[in-house]
Write a protein that holds these residues in place. Structure first.
Motif, PDB file in Angstrom:
ATOM      1  N   CYS A   5       0.976  -1.183   0.205  1.00  0.00           N
ATOM      2  CA  CYS A   5       0.107   0.003  -0.013  1.00  0.00           C
ATOM      3  C   CYS A   5       0.748   1.470   0.094  1.00  0.00           C
ATOM      4  CB  CYS A   5      -0.727   0.225   1.124  1.00  0.00           C
ATOM      5  SG  CYS A   5      -1.807  -1.406   1.417  1.00  0.00           S
ATOM      6  N   TYR A   6       0.624   2.071  -0.965  1.00  0.00           N
ATOM      7  CA  TYR A   6       1.330   3.521  -0.999  1.00  0.00           C
ATOM      8  C   TYR A   6       0.379   4.729  -0.774  1.00  0.00           C
ATOM      9  CZ  TYR A   6       4.733   0.341  -3.118  1.00  0.00           C
ATOM     10  OH  TYR A   6       5.512  -0.611  -3.291  1.00  0.00           O
ATOM     11  N   LYS A   7       0.869   5.588   0.146  1.00  0.00           N
ATOM     12  CA  LYS A   7      -0.246   6.686   0.220  1.00  0.00           C
ATOM     13  C   LYS A   7      -0.058   7.766  -0.559  1.00  0.00           C
ATOM     14  CE  LYS A   7      -1.380   7.689   4.507  1.00  0.00           C
ATOM     15  NZ  LYS A   7      -1.351   7.903   6.192  1.00  0.00           N
TER      16      LYS A   7
ATOM     17  N   PRO B 234       1.364   8.371  -3.607  1.00  0.00           N
ATOM     18  CA  PRO B 234       2.880   8.492  -3.657  1.00  0.00           C
ATOM     19  C   PRO B 234       3.550   9.066  -4.711  1.00  0.00           C
ATOM     20  CG  PRO B 234       2.021   6.401  -4.564  1.00  0.00           C
ATOM     21  CD  PRO B 234       0.863   7.310  -4.049  1.00  0.00           C
TER      22      PRO B 234
ATOM     23  N   GLY C 122      -3.748   7.452  -3.399  1.00  0.00           N
ATOM     24  CA  GLY C 122      -3.035   6.121  -2.958  1.00  0.00           C
ATOM     25  C   GLY C 122      -3.179   5.137  -3.887  1.00  0.00           C
TER      26      GLY C 122
ATOM     27  N   TYR D 159       9.161  -3.324   3.417  1.00  0.00           N
ATOM     28  CA  TYR D 159       9.094  -2.036   3.418  1.00  0.00           C
ATOM     29  C   TYR D 159      10.231  -1.359   2.677  1.00  0.00           C
ATOM     30  CZ  TYR D 159       5.253  -3.175   6.714  1.00  0.00           C
ATOM     31  OH  TYR D 159       4.273  -3.725   7.284  1.00  0.00           O
TER      32      TYR D 159
ATOM     33  N   ASP E 200      10.306   0.080  -3.139  1.00  0.00           N
ATOM     34  CA  ASP E 200      10.172   1.603  -3.544  1.00  0.00           C
ATOM     35  C   ASP E 200      10.491   1.373  -5.130  1.00  0.00           C
ATOM     36  OD1 ASP E 200      10.335   3.986  -4.416  1.00  0.00           O
ATOM     37  OD2 ASP E 200      11.919   4.593  -2.946  1.00  0.00           O
TER      38      ASP E 200
ATOM     39  N   TRP F  24       8.884   6.035  -6.446  1.00  0.00           N
ATOM     40  CA  TRP F  24       8.143   7.159  -5.688  1.00  0.00           C
ATOM     41  C   TRP F  24       8.245   7.220  -4.343  1.00  0.00           C
ATOM     42  CZ3 TRP F  24       5.661   4.078  -9.162  1.00  0.00           C
ATOM     43  CH2 TRP F  24       4.866   3.005  -8.714  1.00  0.00           C
ATOM     44  N   ARG F  25       8.214   6.058  -3.428  1.00  0.00           N
ATOM     45  CA  ARG F  25       8.734   6.060  -1.950  1.00  0.00           C
ATOM     46  C   ARG F  25       8.185   4.772  -1.497  1.00  0.00           C
ATOM     47  NH1 ARG F  25       3.856   9.768   0.822  1.00  0.00           N
ATOM     48  NH2 ARG F  25       4.794  11.003  -0.515  1.00  0.00           N
ATOM     49  N   LYS F  26       8.728   4.278  -0.338  1.00  0.00           N
ATOM     50  CA  LYS F  26       8.479   3.003   0.287  1.00  0.00           C
ATOM     51  C   LYS F  26       7.137   2.730   0.565  1.00  0.00           C
ATOM     52  CE  LYS F  26      13.105   2.650   1.692  1.00  0.00           C
ATOM     53  NZ  LYS F  26      14.011   2.504   2.925  1.00  0.00           N
ATOM     54  N   PRO F  27       6.484   1.554   0.566  1.00  0.00           N
ATOM     55  CA  PRO F  27       5.102   1.501   0.971  1.00  0.00           C
ATOM     56  C   PRO F  27       4.727   1.592   2.532  1.00  0.00           C
ATOM     57  CG  PRO F  27       6.444  -0.704   0.882  1.00  0.00           C
ATOM     58  CD  PRO F  27       7.080   0.213   0.423  1.00  0.00           C
ATOM     59  N   THR F  28       3.522   2.108   2.881  1.00  0.00           N
ATOM     60  CA  THR F  28       3.055   2.486   4.079  1.00  0.00           C
ATOM     61  C   THR F  28       2.711   0.827   4.771  1.00  0.00           C
ATOM     62  OG1 THR F  28       2.177   4.477   3.148  1.00  0.00           O
ATOM     63  CG2 THR F  28       1.240   3.663   5.465  1.00  0.00           C
TER      64      THR F  28
END
Length: 426
Positions: free
Chosen positions: A52-54, A56, A157, A356, A359, A362-366
Motif C-alpha cells: 500500500c502506498y499513500k 505516492p 493512493g 517496506y 520502492d 516514488w517512495r516506500k510502502p506504508t
C-alpha cells in the motif's frame, strides 16, 4: 490481521479498467522446467502479497503504471519462469513451460480512500479485490503462475497486489523478484544476483531412502524470537480454548532450507520451494501447565532435528517413491484415526522479508503483507515487521473463528486487533 467479519468494515466499489499481458523484455528459447520434488510437496494454492502506498505520485497514475509495466518486462528477462505456464506430463504431474507467454497486469480503480481499507478483514477487503486471480487469458492458453494488479484509490493512493502459484515459488523466491523489480524501477545500479533454476541439487538419491523417525536433541537454551512467539501462541490457543488435557496438540514451523543445504550446493538465490514443515506436539496438559520455555524448547528441538540435509533429502526421496500421489505435511493430519487429536497451528516467519523496501521510484510502502487464505483447520500465521520500525510486529492470521476469538480473549493483550484506521494514521 485476522479473517473475521467486522461490523466496521466499509465496502467499496472496484472497477477493472484494463488488463495487459507483460512479456519479458528479452527473447529466450522455450523449454520445459520440471518442478523439484520439494515443489511437489506444495498443493495447488495461490499466495498473495500486496503493498500500500499513500498518495505516492510525483507523476500521474498513468505514467506510474507505464513505469511499472516497463520495469516488470525488464525483470522478467531474468525471472522468466513467472512469464511461463503450468502444464502436466503423462502422469499428471505439473511442469513449467517457459514460453514467455507473459504476466497479466490489471489496472483497477477503487472508489474509496485508501484509509478505509480494512486490514482486519483481508478475506473481505483484499482477496478478490486488490490481489488478482490466476486465470487463463484464453481457452487455448494454459494456467499462468504470476499476476499483478495495480489499484488506484480515490485519494491518490495505490495498492500493488501480486499473486503467484506456490508450486512455482516460495516466499523467499518471490521476494527475490520483488527486490529486483523495485531496483530496476528506481534505476538502482546495485547488482542483484541472478536467480538459479537448476534442480540438480535437489534430486532424489539413486536408492531413495526415507527416515523412519526424527532424532531429537537439545541445542542449548537460546531460543529465537519466533520460537518464543510460537510457544506463546500455542499456549494461548490451548488455554483460552480450554482444550482437554489429554488431547495431543501440534504446532508447525515453516523452515527455509537454503541456509541448511549450502553444503550440497543449494545457493541462496535458488528459485523454487525449499521448505520443510517440522512440528512439535504434546498433550494439552503439559503445554498449559509447563513454563513457556518448555514449549519453546519443544519447538526448537523440532526445528533443529528436522531442518537438516538428511531430512530434506529424505523428503525428496519420499516424494520420488510416492509419485504421483501427493505428500501431505503431518501438521494437517488429525491423528492416527484411533485417538482424538487436539488443535494445530502453522507458523511461518515473514521477518526476513523486506516488505517496506519495495520502492518503485516514488517512495516506500506504508504497509505490506502476505495474504495466504489456506491451511484448513490448522490455519496460517505469519509475523512480519511493523512499518513503524520500532521493533513491533504485525501478525497476519488466517485462522478458524474460534481460534481468533480465543486469541482476542487473552487478558494480557499481547496481540491486539489492527484498527480500522491503521492506514489513516500510519
Amino acid at each position: 490481521m485476522a479473517s473475521v467479519n467486522s461490523l466496521i468494515f466499509k465496502d467499496y466499489e472496484l472497477k477493472i479498467v484494463n488488463t495487459d499481458v507483460i512479456v519479458p523484455a528479452l527473447p529466450m528459447q522455450q523449454h520445459i522446467l520440471p518442478l523439484s520434488n520439494l515443489d511437489l510437496t506444495i498443493p495447488p494454492v495461490s499466495v498473495h502479497v500486496f503493498f500500500c502506498y499513500k498518495n505516492p505520485f510525483p507523476r500521474t497514475f498513468g505514467s506510474a503504471l507505464s513505469h511499472l509495466r516497463n520495469s516488470l518486462s525488464r525483470v522478467l528477462a531474468s525471472y522468466y519462469v513467472f512469464a511461463g505456464r503450468l502444464v502436466t506430463d503423462s502422469i499428471s504431474l505439473p511442469k513449467l513451460h517457459c514460453n514467455s507467454k507473459g504476466v497479466l497486469m490489471t489496472q483497477a480503480y477503487a472508489a474509496a480512500p485508501l484509509s478505509t481499507l480494512d486490514l482486519y478483514n483481508p478475506d473481505e477487503s483484499v482477496e478478490g479485490k486488490l490481489v488478482p486471480l490466476l486465470s487463463k487469458p484464453s481457452e487455448e492458453d494454459c494456467l499462468p503462475v504470476f499476476a499483478v494488479q495495480v489499484t488506484e484509490f480515490s485519494c491518490g493512493g495505490i495498492v500493488v497486489g501480486c499473486t503467484f502459484d506456490h508450486r512455482i515459488a516460495d516466499a523467499y523466491s518471490a521476494n527475490m523478484l520483488f527486490t529486483s523489480w523495485a531496483k530496476i524501477s528506481r534505476n538502482d545500479s546495485t547488482v542483484s544476483p541472478n536467480p538459479t533454476f537448476s534442480r540438480s541439487k535437489l534430486c532424489p538419491r539413486d536408492s531413495p531412502t526415507c527416515c523412519a523417525e526424527l532424532k531429537i536433541y537439545k541445542d542449548g537454551k537460546n531460543y529465537t524470537k519466533l520460537e518464543v512467539f510460537s510457544a506463546y501462541l500455542w499456549k494461548l490457543l490451548i488455554c483460552t480454548q480450554k482444550v482437554q488435557d489429554t488431547l495431543n496438540c501440534k504446532i508447525g514451523i515453516v523452515v527455509d532450507g537454503r541456509p541448511r543445504l549450502r553444503a550440497i550446493g543449494v545457493s541462496a538465490n535458488y528459485f523454487g520451494n525449499v521448505l520443510i514443515l517440522p512440528f512439535a506436539e504434546s498433550n494439552a496438559h503439559y503445554v498449559r501447565n509447563k513454563p513457556l520455555c518448555w514449549s519453546a524448547g519443544l519447538i526448537h528441538d523440532a526445528i533443529q532435528s528436522a531442518a537438516n540435509e538428511e531430512n530434506f533429502q529424505s523428503l525428496i526421496d519420499l516424494v520420488e517413491t510416492t509419485k504421483p500421489t501427493p505428500v501431505l505435511p503431518k501438521i494437517y493430519c488429525r491423528g492416527d484415526g484411533k485417538e482424538p487429536s487436539g488443535p494445530a497451528v502453522l507458523v511461518s516467519s515473514g521477518l526476513r522479508f523486506p516488505l517496506y523496501e519495495f520502492d518503485y521510484g516514488w517512495r516506500k510502502p506504508t504497509f505490506g503483507s502476505y495474504h495466504f487464505p489456506w491451511g484448513g483447520e490448522a490455519g496460517y500465521v505469519m509475523p512480519t515487521h511493523s512499518p513503524a520500525g520500532d521493533g513491533s510486529w504485525i501478525v497476519y492470521m488466517h485462522l478458524p473463528l474460534k481460534k481468533i476469538y480465543a486469541i482476542e480473549s487473552d487478558l494480557n493483550r499481547v496481540l491486539v486487533p489492527i484498527q480500522q484506521d491503521f492506514l489513516a494514521s500510519a
